[in-house]
Design a protein around this motif. Sequence first.
Motif, PDB file in Angstrom:
ATOM      1  N   ARG A   1       0.812  -1.224   0.000  1.00  0.00           N
ATOM      2  CA  ARG A   1       0.000   0.000   0.000  1.00  0.00           C
ATOM      3  C   ARG A   1       0.840   1.266   0.000  1.00  0.00           C
ATOM      4  NH1 ARG A   1      -0.361  -2.204   4.978  1.00  0.00           N
ATOM      5  NH2 ARG A   1       0.016  -0.863   6.759  1.00  0.00           N
ATOM      6  N   LEU A   2       2.097   1.203   0.477  1.00  0.00           N
ATOM      7  CA  LEU A   2       2.943   2.391   0.434  1.00  0.00           C
ATOM      8  C   LEU A   2       3.489   2.634  -0.974  1.00  0.00           C
ATOM      9  CD1 LEU A   2       5.132   2.623   3.658  1.00  0.00           C
ATOM     10  CD2 LEU A   2       3.303   4.103   2.946  1.00  0.00           C
TER      11      LEU A   2
ATOM     12  N   PRO B   1      10.230  25.765  13.015  1.00  0.00           N
ATOM     13  CA  PRO B   1       8.917  25.456  12.418  1.00  0.00           C
ATOM     14  C   PRO B   1       8.930  25.508  10.897  1.00  0.00           C
ATOM     15  CG  PRO B   1       8.676  27.077  14.147  1.00  0.00           C
ATOM     16  CD  PRO B   1      10.131  26.916  13.928  1.00  0.00           C
TER      17      PRO B   1
ATOM     18  N   THR C   1       7.837  18.455   5.895  1.00  0.00           N
ATOM     19  CA  THR C   1       6.531  17.788   5.802  1.00  0.00           C
ATOM     20  C   THR C   1       6.092  17.660   4.343  1.00  0.00           C
ATOM     21  OG1 THR C   1       5.938  18.775   7.898  1.00  0.00           O
ATOM     22  CG2 THR C   1       4.154  17.869   6.616  1.00  0.00           C
TER      23      THR C   1
ATOM     24  N   LEU D   1       6.341   9.812   0.430  1.00  0.00           N
ATOM     25  CA  LEU D   1       5.404   8.752   0.841  1.00  0.00           C
ATOM     26  C   LEU D   1       4.443   8.391  -0.286  1.00  0.00           C
ATOM     27  CD1 LEU D   1       4.263   9.586   4.480  1.00  0.00           C
ATOM     28  CD2 LEU D   1       5.143   7.413   3.725  1.00  0.00           C
TER      29      LEU D   1
ATOM     30  N   GLU E   1      12.284   0.548   2.749  1.00  0.00           N
ATOM     31  CA  GLU E   1      10.999  -0.043   2.357  1.00  0.00           C
ATOM     32  C   GLU E   1      11.013  -0.383   0.874  1.00  0.00           C
ATOM     33  OE1 GLU E   1       7.578  -1.450   3.731  1.00  0.00           O
ATOM     34  OE2 GLU E   1       8.861  -0.207   4.973  1.00  0.00           O
TER      35      GLU E   1
ATOM     36  N   THR F   1       4.682  24.827  15.370  1.00  0.00           N
ATOM     37  CA  THR F   1       5.642  23.733  15.575  1.00  0.00           C
ATOM     38  C   THR F   1       4.911  22.426  15.910  1.00  0.00           C
ATOM     39  OG1 THR F   1       7.066  25.422  16.523  1.00  0.00           O
ATOM     40  CG2 THR F   1       7.811  23.173  16.724  1.00  0.00           C
TER      41      THR F   1
ATOM     42  N   ALA G   1       3.376  21.030  12.703  1.00  0.00           N
ATOM     43  CA  ALA G   1       4.384  20.542  11.747  1.00  0.00           C
ATOM     44  C   ALA G   1       5.061  19.262  12.224  1.00  0.00           C
ATOM     45  CB  ALA G   1       5.424  21.627  11.487  1.00  0.00           C
ATOM     46  N   ILE G   2       5.403  19.213  13.508  1.00  0.00           N
ATOM     47  CA  ILE G   2       6.152  18.061  14.018  1.00  0.00           C
ATOM     48  C   ILE G   2       5.231  16.902  14.377  1.00  0.00           C
ATOM     49  CG2 ILE G   2       7.642  17.243  15.900  1.00  0.00           C
ATOM     50  CD1 ILE G   2       9.196  18.935  13.980  1.00  0.00           C
TER      51      ILE G   2
ATOM     52  N   ALA H   1       2.057  16.073  11.615  1.00  0.00           N
ATOM     53  CA  ALA H   1       2.458  15.663  10.262  1.00  0.00           C
ATOM     54  C   ALA H   1       3.597  14.647  10.264  1.00  0.00           C
ATOM     55  CB  ALA H   1       2.849  16.900   9.455  1.00  0.00           C
ATOM     56  N   LEU H   2       4.747  15.045  10.832  1.00  0.00           N
ATOM     57  CA  LEU H   2       5.936  14.176  10.736  1.00  0.00           C
ATOM     58  C   LEU H   2       5.820  12.928  11.608  1.00  0.00           C
ATOM     59  CD1 LEU H   2       8.772  16.818  10.614  1.00  0.00           C
ATOM     60  CD2 LEU H   2       8.203  15.199   8.844  1.00  0.00           C
TER      61      LEU H   2
ATOM     62  N   SER I   1       3.534  10.402  10.001  1.00  0.00           N
ATOM     63  CA  SER I   1       4.135   9.700   8.856  1.00  0.00           C
ATOM     64  C   SER I   1       5.183   8.687   9.316  1.00  0.00           C
ATOM     65  CB  SER I   1       4.726  10.700   7.869  1.00  0.00           C
ATOM     66  OG  SER I   1       5.654  11.503   8.507  1.00  0.00           O
ATOM     67  N   ILE I   2       5.948   9.048  10.343  1.00  0.00           N
ATOM     68  CA  ILE I   2       6.958   8.108  10.870  1.00  0.00           C
ATOM     69  C   ILE I   2       6.268   6.886  11.492  1.00  0.00           C
ATOM     70  CG2 ILE I   2       8.736   7.809  12.662  1.00  0.00           C
ATOM     71  CD1 ILE I   2       9.635  10.678  12.009  1.00  0.00           C
TER      72      ILE I   2
ATOM     73  N   ILE J   1       3.348   5.719  10.576  1.00  0.00           N
ATOM     74  CA  ILE J   1       2.789   4.920   9.472  1.00  0.00           C
ATOM     75  C   ILE J   1       3.879   4.040   8.855  1.00  0.00           C
ATOM     76  CG2 ILE J   1       1.848   5.095   7.118  1.00  0.00           C
ATOM     77  CD1 ILE J   1       0.253   7.554   8.160  1.00  0.00           C
ATOM     78  N   ILE J   2       5.079   4.604   8.653  1.00  0.00           N
ATOM     79  CA  ILE J   2       6.187   3.813   8.096  1.00  0.00           C
ATOM     80  C   ILE J   2       6.543   2.668   9.055  1.00  0.00           C
ATOM     81  CG2 ILE J   2       8.609   3.875   7.371  1.00  0.00           C
ATOM     82  CD1 ILE J   2       8.075   6.896   6.687  1.00  0.00           C
TER      83      ILE J   2
ATOM     84  N   ILE K   1       4.588   1.198  11.271  1.00  0.00           N
ATOM     85  CA  ILE K   1       3.516   0.187  11.248  1.00  0.00           C
ATOM     86  C   ILE K   1       3.634  -0.672   9.995  1.00  0.00           C
ATOM     87  CG2 ILE K   1       0.999  -0.100  10.987  1.00  0.00           C
ATOM     88  CD1 ILE K   1       0.748   2.319  12.901  1.00  0.00           C
ATOM     89  N   HIS K   2       3.964  -0.028   8.866  1.00  0.00           N
ATOM     90  CA  HIS K   2       4.120  -0.790   7.623  1.00  0.00           C
ATOM     91  C   HIS K   2       5.272  -1.777   7.707  1.00  0.00           C
ATOM     92  CE1 HIS K   2       5.026  -1.280   3.243  1.00  0.00           C
ATOM     93  NE2 HIS K   2       3.747  -1.546   3.292  1.00  0.00           N
ATOM     94  N   LYS K   3       6.300  -1.424   8.476  1.00  0.00           N
ATOM     95  CA  LYS K   3       7.450  -2.322   8.625  1.00  0.00           C
ATOM     96  C   LYS K   3       7.135  -3.488   9.570  1.00  0.00           C
ATOM     97  CE  LYS K   3      11.239   0.872   7.751  1.00  0.00           C
ATOM     98  NZ  LYS K   3      12.051   0.096   6.817  1.00  0.00           N
TER      99      LYS K   3
ATOM    100  N   ARG L   1       0.264  -4.463  11.587  1.00  0.00           N
ATOM    101  CA  ARG L   1      -0.779  -3.424  11.688  1.00  0.00           C
ATOM    102  C   ARG L   1      -1.689  -3.648  12.891  1.00  0.00           C
ATOM    103  NH1 ARG L   1      -4.967  -1.294   7.007  1.00  0.00           N
ATOM    104  NH2 ARG L   1      -6.341  -0.228   8.448  1.00  0.00           N
TER     105      ARG L   1
END
Lengths: 166, 84
Positions: free
Chosen positions: A28-29, A67, A74, A81, A163, B58, B61-62, B65-66, B69-70, B72-73, B75-77, B80
Amino acid sequence: MDTTKHQGGIHQIIINSKKTNKAKTKNRLDNMDLIIKTITRVMFPFIILFGAYTALHGHLTPGGGFPAGATIATAFTLLVLTFRESEVEGRFPEIKLIDIKSIASIALLAIILFEFALRDIIIQYQIPMTVWSGGDTLFANIFGSIIVATGIIIIIYSLIKEEWKQ
Amino acid sequence: MIETTPLIFVLLLFIIILAAIIAIHKKDLLHSVILLGIVNTSLAAIFFILKAPDIAITQVAITAALETSIFIIAIHKTERREEA
């Protein structure tokens, strides 16, 4: 009518659909949806613009180097991704990112070290309450944001590259 | 601050607590990560109400978002679903 054959057929279809679902979730990625790709393509420049605004206006409005760098990172994270290896490969070489990070770090260090000498020269030509004000803070914010953004992009990129290899 | 607490402030705090509790009890880790994103975004809104917009930027953004995503990566590794 032979019901056993019919039931067997349905059973086989269910098993096959389960198999295809498993295959879909596994990659899925790699295979993102068209909606996600299109929204990423549309949103990417605006996120970069907001990051640049946060960095350039850091001395006048809320924000600053960290920031701004996180916001820019981001945007690149979203790009890495969403798209596949073949689409991203060659656009962000890791060595180039490390080079940019090193140059920005040296520039930031130089600004901090020579601030006492640069401040008087720069302030003479600056107009208060505009973007071109605040002494060396503007340059410190720009280089700081570059350092943060490249650092986070390298971390995410190396995670995603593992990955892709699998 | 307590006398003039706006209703939205209380509502955001309630959302944070509720989302955090659901995130702990969810067996699907991807759902938990999305709920954590809601927690962090609500926290950023609270920072904005408390007149700290730089912290809010901040935070978004941190963490929203970040961090998501980290996660999600990661969990994919791994797996789930959490084992019962």
